[in-house]
Write a protein that holds these residues in place. Sequence first.
Motif, PDB file in Angstrom:
ATOM      1  N   GLY A 282      35.449  56.952  19.518  1.00  5.62           N
ATOM      2  CA  GLY A 282      36.182  58.331  19.109  1.00  5.62           C
ATOM      3  C   GLY A 282      37.578  58.881  20.332  1.00  5.62           C
ATOM      4  N   PHE A 283      36.971  58.287  21.553  1.00  8.59           N
ATOM      5  CA  PHE A 283      37.644  58.465  22.793  1.00  8.59           C
ATOM      6  C   PHE A 283      39.088  57.556  22.596  1.00  8.59           C
ATOM      7  CE2 PHE A 283      39.473  59.169  26.942  1.00  8.59           C
ATOM      8  CZ  PHE A 283      38.998  60.240  27.203  1.00  8.59           C
TER       9      PHE A 283
ATOM     10  N   MET B   6      44.802  56.706  21.641  1.00 11.18           N
ATOM     11  CA  MET B   6      45.822  56.177  20.967  1.00 11.18           C
ATOM     12  C   MET B   6      46.771  57.139  20.375  1.00 11.18           C
ATOM     13  SD  MET B   6      45.846  53.032  21.680  1.00 11.18           S
ATOM     14  CE  MET B   6      45.209  53.225  23.219  1.00 11.18           C
ATOM     15  N   LEU B   7      46.066  58.438  19.638  1.00  7.30           N
ATOM     16  CA  LEU B   7      46.766  59.272  18.848  1.00  7.30           C
ATOM     17  C   LEU B   7      47.776  60.028  19.929  1.00  7.30           C
ATOM     18  CD1 LEU B   7      47.184  60.892  16.283  1.00  7.30           C
ATOM     19  CD2 LEU B   7      45.502  62.439  17.188  1.00  7.30           C
ATOM     20  N   CYS B   8      47.141  60.410  21.191  1.00  9.97           N
ATOM     21  CA  CYS B   8      48.057  61.046  22.145  1.00  9.97           C
ATOM     22  C   CYS B   8      49.031  60.271  22.716  1.00  9.97           C
ATOM     23  CB  CYS B   8      47.032  61.753  23.197  1.00  9.97           C
ATOM     24  SG  CYS B   8      46.054  62.913  22.940  1.00  9.97           S
ATOM     25  N   THR B   9      48.808  59.071  22.847  1.00 12.37           N
ATOM     26  CA  THR B   9      49.946  58.126  23.483  1.00 12.37           C
ATOM     27  C   THR B   9      50.943  58.121  22.458  1.00 12.37           C
ATOM     28  OG1 THR B   9      48.234  56.855  24.707  1.00 12.37           O
ATOM     29  CG2 THR B   9      50.393  55.889  24.199  1.00 12.37           C
ATOM     30  N   ARG B  10      50.607  57.928  21.140  1.00  9.21           N
ATOM     31  CA  ARG B  10      51.780  57.617  20.045  1.00  9.21           C
ATOM     32  C   ARG B  10      52.429  58.822  19.910  1.00  9.21           C
ATOM     33  NH1 ARG B  10      52.700  52.771  17.954  1.00  9.21           N
ATOM     34  NH2 ARG B  10      50.919  51.740  17.741  1.00  9.21           N
ATOM     35  N   LEU B  11      52.166  59.921  20.251  1.00  5.49           N
ATOM     36  CA  LEU B  11      52.647  61.330  20.121  1.00  5.49           C
ATOM     37  C   LEU B  11      53.610  61.554  21.283  1.00  5.49           C
ATOM     38  CD1 LEU B  11      49.831  63.797  18.724  1.00  5.49           C
ATOM     39  CD2 LEU B  11      51.791  62.993  17.510  1.00  5.49           C
ATOM     40  N   MET B  12      52.982  61.261  22.478  1.00  7.07           N
ATOM     41  CA  MET B  12      53.922  61.380  23.594  1.00  7.07           C
ATOM     42  C   MET B  12      54.629  60.436  24.194  1.00  7.07           C
ATOM     43  SD  MET B  12      53.288  64.592  24.143  1.00  7.07           S
ATOM     44  CE  MET B  12      54.088  64.837  25.980  1.00  7.07           C
ATOM     45  N   GLY B  13      54.358  59.169  23.665  1.00  6.97           N
ATOM     46  CA  GLY B  13      54.903  57.861  24.057  1.00  6.97           C
ATOM     47  C   GLY B  13      54.490  57.131  25.120  1.00  6.97           C
TER      48      GLY B  13
ATOM     49  N   ASP C  38      26.434  62.785  28.721  1.00  8.26           N
ATOM     50  CA  ASP C  38      26.044  63.870  27.499  1.00  8.26           C
ATOM     51  C   ASP C  38      27.030  65.195  27.529  1.00  8.26           C
ATOM     52  OD1 ASP C  38      23.955  62.568  26.257  1.00  8.26           O
ATOM     53  OD2 ASP C  38      22.403  63.738  27.369  1.00  8.26           O
ATOM     54  N   LYS C  39      27.610  65.440  28.810  1.00  8.69           N
ATOM     55  CA  LYS C  39      28.391  66.523  29.152  1.00  8.69           C
ATOM     56  C   LYS C  39      29.596  65.947  29.841  1.00  8.69           C
ATOM     57  CE  LYS C  39      25.597  70.251  27.838  1.00  8.69           C
ATOM     58  NZ  LYS C  39      25.203  71.735  27.879  1.00  8.69           N
ATOM     59  N   PRO C  40      30.768  66.298  29.545  1.00  6.28           N
ATOM     60  CA  PRO C  40      31.281  66.843  28.622  1.00  6.28           C
ATOM     61  C   PRO C  40      31.138  66.349  27.182  1.00  6.28           C
ATOM     62  CG  PRO C  40      32.977  65.940  29.824  1.00  6.28           C
ATOM     63  CD  PRO C  40      31.752  65.462  30.462  1.00  6.28           C
ATOM     64  N   SER C  41      31.246  66.985  26.012  1.00  7.61           N
ATOM     65  CA  SER C  41      31.188  66.320  24.939  1.00  7.61           C
ATOM     66  C   SER C  41      32.320  65.591  24.562  1.00  7.61           C
ATOM     67  CB  SER C  41      30.965  67.595  23.704  1.00  7.61           C
ATOM     68  OG  SER C  41      31.998  68.167  23.664  1.00  7.61           O
ATOM     69  N   LEU C  42      32.247  64.689  23.476  1.00  4.54           N
ATOM     70  CA  LEU C  42      33.494  64.145  22.992  1.00  4.54           C
ATOM     71  C   LEU C  42      34.831  64.972  22.802  1.00  4.54           C
ATOM     72  CD1 LEU C  42      35.032  61.183  22.294  1.00  4.54           C
ATOM     73  CD2 LEU C  42      33.986  61.589  20.044  1.00  4.54           C
ATOM     74  N   LEU C  43      34.478  65.825  22.061  1.00  2.27           N
ATOM     75  CA  LEU C  43      35.667  66.891  21.697  1.00  2.27           C
ATOM     76  C   LEU C  43      36.285  67.530  22.963  1.00  2.27           C
ATOM     77  CD1 LEU C  43      34.648  68.641  18.437  1.00  2.27           C
ATOM     78  CD2 LEU C  43      36.353  66.844  18.690  1.00  2.27           C
ATOM     79  N   GLN C  44      35.474  68.107  23.820  1.00  4.45           N
ATOM     80  CA  GLN C  44      35.710  68.480  25.169  1.00  4.45           C
ATOM     81  C   GLN C  44      36.604  67.443  25.979  1.00  4.45           C
ATOM     82  OE1 GLN C  44      31.985  69.444  26.728  1.00  4.45           O
ATOM     83  NE2 GLN C  44      32.392  71.716  26.314  1.00  4.45           N
ATOM     84  N   GLY C  45      36.232  66.249  26.098  1.00  2.00           N
ATOM     85  CA  GLY C  45      36.997  65.027  26.804  1.00  2.00           C
ATOM     86  C   GLY C  45      38.183  64.892  26.148  1.00  2.00           C
ATOM     87  N   LEU C  46      38.293  64.840  24.867  1.00  2.00           N
ATOM     88  CA  LEU C  46      39.581  64.496  23.849  1.00  2.00           C
ATOM     89  C   LEU C  46      40.556  65.949  24.251  1.00  2.00           C
ATOM     90  CD1 LEU C  46      38.453  63.089  20.821  1.00  2.00           C
ATOM     91  CD2 LEU C  46      39.522  62.182  22.505  1.00  2.00           C
ATOM     92  N   PHE C  47      39.898  67.068  24.329  1.00  2.00           N
ATOM     93  CA  PHE C  47      40.761  68.310  24.567  1.00  2.00           C
ATOM     94  C   PHE C  47      41.467  68.369  25.988  1.00  2.00           C
ATOM     95  CE2 PHE C  47      41.311  72.531  25.973  1.00  2.00           C
ATOM     96  CZ  PHE C  47      42.230  73.104  24.958  1.00  2.00           C
TER      97      PHE C  47
END
Length: 95
Positions: free
Chosen positions: A23-24, A29-36, A65-74
Amino acid sequence: MKWETWFSIDWQQALGISLSAVGFYIGLMLCTRLMGLRSFSKLSSHDFAMTVGIGSILASTVLADKPSLLQGLFAVAMLFLIQGAISIVRRRLNL
């Protein structure tokens, strides 16, 4: 804590770590594609700080366990946004 437990892992932990890592990776990869690719290629002091920050967030998100995957991605998305804003300001001020 016995030394045997230091070398052990159960299937739930392995599955959790694997899913978090995948997931991370996808989110990064999504963030890297968006920002270059500039985020990792030129390594100015700002880029280096971001790379270290991403590594730290990745390690804590995947292995705990903490931070969660979504918190890390955020948190990573916020680092990319901050880097993008700094890049725009530096470009406009010719720094």
